[in-house]
Scaffold this active site. Structure first.
Site, mmCIF file in Angstrom:
data_model
loop_
_atom_site.group_PDB
_atom_site.id
_atom_site.type_symbol
_atom_site.label_atom_id
_atom_site.label_comp_id
_atom_site.label_asym_id
_atom_site.label_seq_id
_atom_site.Cartn_x
_atom_site.Cartn_y
_atom_site.Cartn_z
ATOM 1 N N HIS A 69 72.906 58.178 64.410
ATOM 2 C CA HIS A 69 74.128 58.179 63.603
ATOM 3 C C HIS A 69 75.374 58.517 64.425
ATOM 4 O O HIS A 69 76.475 58.110 64.056
ATOM 5 C CB HIS A 69 73.992 59.160 62.438
ATOM 6 C CG HIS A 69 73.193 58.600 61.301
ATOM 7 N ND1 HIS A 69 73.759 58.106 60.158
ATOM 8 C CD2 HIS A 69 71.855 58.439 61.151
ATOM 9 C CE1 HIS A 69 72.819 57.664 59.341
ATOM 10 N NE2 HIS A 69 71.650 57.860 59.918
ATOM 11 N N ASP A 70 75.215 59.243 65.507
ATOM 12 C CA ASP A 70 76.377 59.551 66.340
ATOM 13 C C ASP A 70 76.635 58.455 67.368
ATOM 14 O O ASP A 70 77.728 57.893 67.431
ATOM 15 C CB ASP A 70 76.197 60.891 67.061
ATOM 16 C CG ASP A 70 77.447 61.274 67.844
ATOM 17 O OD1 ASP A 70 78.503 61.456 67.203
ATOM 18 O OD2 ASP A 70 77.379 61.369 69.076
ATOM 19 N N ASP A 77 79.756 60.824 71.225
ATOM 20 C CA ASP A 77 80.735 61.888 71.502
ATOM 21 C C ASP A 77 80.680 63.047 70.509
ATOM 22 O O ASP A 77 81.620 63.840 70.418
ATOM 23 C CB ASP A 77 82.148 61.299 71.540
ATOM 24 C CG ASP A 77 82.613 60.787 70.172
ATOM 25 O OD1 ASP A 77 81.780 60.695 69.249
ATOM 26 O OD2 ASP A 77 83.809 60.479 70.028
ATOM 27 N N SER A 79 81.066 63.062 67.419
ATOM 28 C CA SER A 79 82.020 62.976 66.308
ATOM 29 C C SER A 79 81.297 63.205 64.974
ATOM 30 O O SER A 79 81.899 63.703 64.010
ATOM 31 C CB SER A 79 82.738 61.626 66.302
ATOM 32 O OG SER A 79 81.807 60.558 66.157
ATOM 33 N N GLU A 91 82.136 62.284 59.125
ATOM 34 C CA GLU A 91 81.096 61.244 59.113
ATOM 35 C C GLU A 91 79.875 61.717 58.334
ATOM 36 O O GLU A 91 79.141 60.919 57.751
ATOM 37 C CB GLU A 91 80.689 60.884 60.547
ATOM 38 C CG GLU A 91 81.760 60.162 61.320
ATOM 39 C CD GLU A 91 81.408 60.004 62.795
ATOM 40 O OE1 GLU A 91 80.240 59.687 63.104
ATOM 41 O OE2 GLU A 91 82.298 60.198 63.654
ATOM 42 N N PRO A 165 74.008 49.987 60.562
ATOM 43 C CA PRO A 165 73.407 49.112 59.556
ATOM 44 C C PRO A 165 72.834 49.923 58.398
ATOM 45 O O PRO A 165 72.376 51.048 58.584
ATOM 46 C CB PRO A 165 72.287 48.394 60.331
ATOM 47 C CG PRO A 165 72.013 49.235 61.524
ATOM 48 C CD PRO A 165 73.279 49.966 61.841
ATOM 49 N N SER A 196 58.490 55.850 61.503
ATOM 50 C CA SER A 196 57.113 56.366 61.514
ATOM 51 C C SER A 196 57.054 57.800 60.999
ATOM 52 O O SER A 196 56.007 58.262 60.544
ATOM 53 C CB SER A 196 56.572 56.304 62.950
ATOM 54 O OG SER A 196 55.469 57.150 63.126
ATOM 55 N N ASP A 245 55.302 57.383 56.367
ATOM 56 C CA ASP A 245 53.942 57.066 56.819
ATOM 57 C C ASP A 245 53.007 58.132 56.240
ATOM 58 O O ASP A 245 53.027 59.288 56.660
ATOM 59 C CB ASP A 245 53.901 57.081 58.353
ATOM 60 C CG ASP A 245 52.498 56.833 58.916
ATOM 61 O OD1 ASP A 245 51.551 56.660 58.120
ATOM 62 O OD2 ASP A 245 52.359 56.823 60.150
ATOM 63 N N ASP A 253 54.405 57.620 66.084
ATOM 64 C CA ASP A 253 53.352 56.781 66.673
ATOM 65 C C ASP A 253 53.521 55.337 66.203
ATOM 66 O O ASP A 253 54.457 55.012 65.473
ATOM 67 C CB ASP A 253 51.958 57.320 66.329
ATOM 68 C CG ASP A 253 51.712 57.410 64.826
ATOM 69 O OD1 ASP A 253 52.467 56.765 64.053
ATOM 70 O OD2 ASP A 253 50.770 58.119 64.417
#
Length: 328
Positions: A69-70, A77, A79, A91, A165, A196, A245, A253
């Site tokens: 996510h960063d 950085d 943020s 964020e 995404p 996983s 999982d 894994d």
């Protein structure tokens, strides 16, 4: 040589010296960046991650999500760690960050590092190295990573959706976004192997269960999903989730790839990964070979961690990871 020519020659020499000096000051990212300024830094981060994992097992999932996510949003950085201010949204509070948590433990690690070396180690490097140690805690590979990042001063909340995404985006969209960071198709397939471990909140998957069950889901898996997500409109704040999982929920894994080939992926992107002609060959290969999965995962995490970092004199070294220094 005329005066004019002499002037331009001197200017050229000065530019060359300046460029050399700048390169000397900014080596960029390097292995063991803190070997002189804070030789214990990486060991402290490693020990703190181990201690926190013993107390709170889900911290390892958080470290792994943090790096994605960063670093995927314009620059690695830190943020992501900045709190909201009167002028800017964090964020952490955007829709794409739904489910992210344990940020307070990044501060725990930062405080431990600061006690040893005040004002030396960036939050961006702590975020990246804690992700590496989190992967190891989950049984994944040890990934040698460069350091030397500096911290950004502003939130990038306004562009998060351009770079991250969504769970249910098309596989083409996912591949395109990662390609912009230099991560190829097998790298993307490997990064999604992070599914996983951890869990998915019902908010993210009820559209596959209600009003009708998605016919692509393995019918043997559906009763469990319905049991865990009994509400068509789940409360985002409720503890309603399905483990990614069920077999090895706490282990990074290649079981994920076997699951999605068996139509047990929880998210649309999991299903698409298994059946899109661009990604399916790599899914099948990773389902057969954990070594191959680990190799591609390590390569992709390395590329992600080196995405457009601030180095040299850019940015700052935050005193506290949730606040830019001017607000500290």
């Amino acid at each position: 040589m005329g005066a004019k020519a002499l002037f331009f020659f001197a200017l050229l020499c000065f530019s060359a010296v300046s460029a050399f000096a700048e390169n000397e000051e900014d080596p960029g990212l390097v292995m063991n960046f803190y070997k002189d300024s804070c030789p214990q830094a990486e060991d402290i981060i490693k020990e703190q991650v181990k201690l926190l994992y013993k107390r709170h097992k889900n911290t390892a999932f958080s470290w792994l999500r943090n790096i994605f996510h960063d670093c995927a949003v314009q620059s690695c950085d830190a943020s992501l760690l900045l709190d909201s201010t009167r002028r800017s949204l964090s964020e952490k509070e955007t829709d794409r960050s739904f489910g992210l948590r344990n940020f307070r433990y990044i501060e725990t690690i930062k405080e431990a590092v600061e006690r040893e070396c005040p004002g030396v180690v960036s939050c961006a490097d702590i975020l990246v190295l804690s992700a590496r140690e989190g992967v190891v805690s989950l049984g994944g590979p040890y990934i040698p990573l460069k350091t030397g990042r500096r911290d950004g001063r502003r939130s990038r909340a306004d562009v998060v959706e351009e770079y991250l995404p969504d769970h249910n985006e098309t596989i083409s969209g996912v591949l395109d976004r990662f390609a912009a960071m230099g991560i190829d198709t097998p790298g993307v397939v490997a990064l999604l192997g992070a599914h996983s471990v951890g869990r998915t909140h019902c908010v993210k998957l009820v559209h596959r269960l209600y009003p009708e069950v998605d016919s692509a889901l393995n019918p043997d898996h559906v009763p469990h999903m319905l049991h865990k997500c009994p509400d068509q409109i789940p409360d985002p704040k409720a503890v309603q989730y399905v483990r990614n999982d069920r077999g090895t929920p706490m282990v990074l894994d290649n079981n994920y790839y076997r699951n999605i080939l068996d139509n047990k992926g929880l998210l649309i992107v999991d299903h698409q990964l298994a059946y899109d002609k661009r990604t399916r060959p790599y899914v099948k290969k990773m389902a057969k070979s954990q070594d191959y999965f680990f190799k591609e995962f390590s390569r992709a995490i390395t590329l992600l961690s080196e995405n457009n970092p601030l180095t040299g004199t850019k940015g700052e070294i935050r005193k506290q990871c949730n606040l830019a220094n001017k607000l500290h």
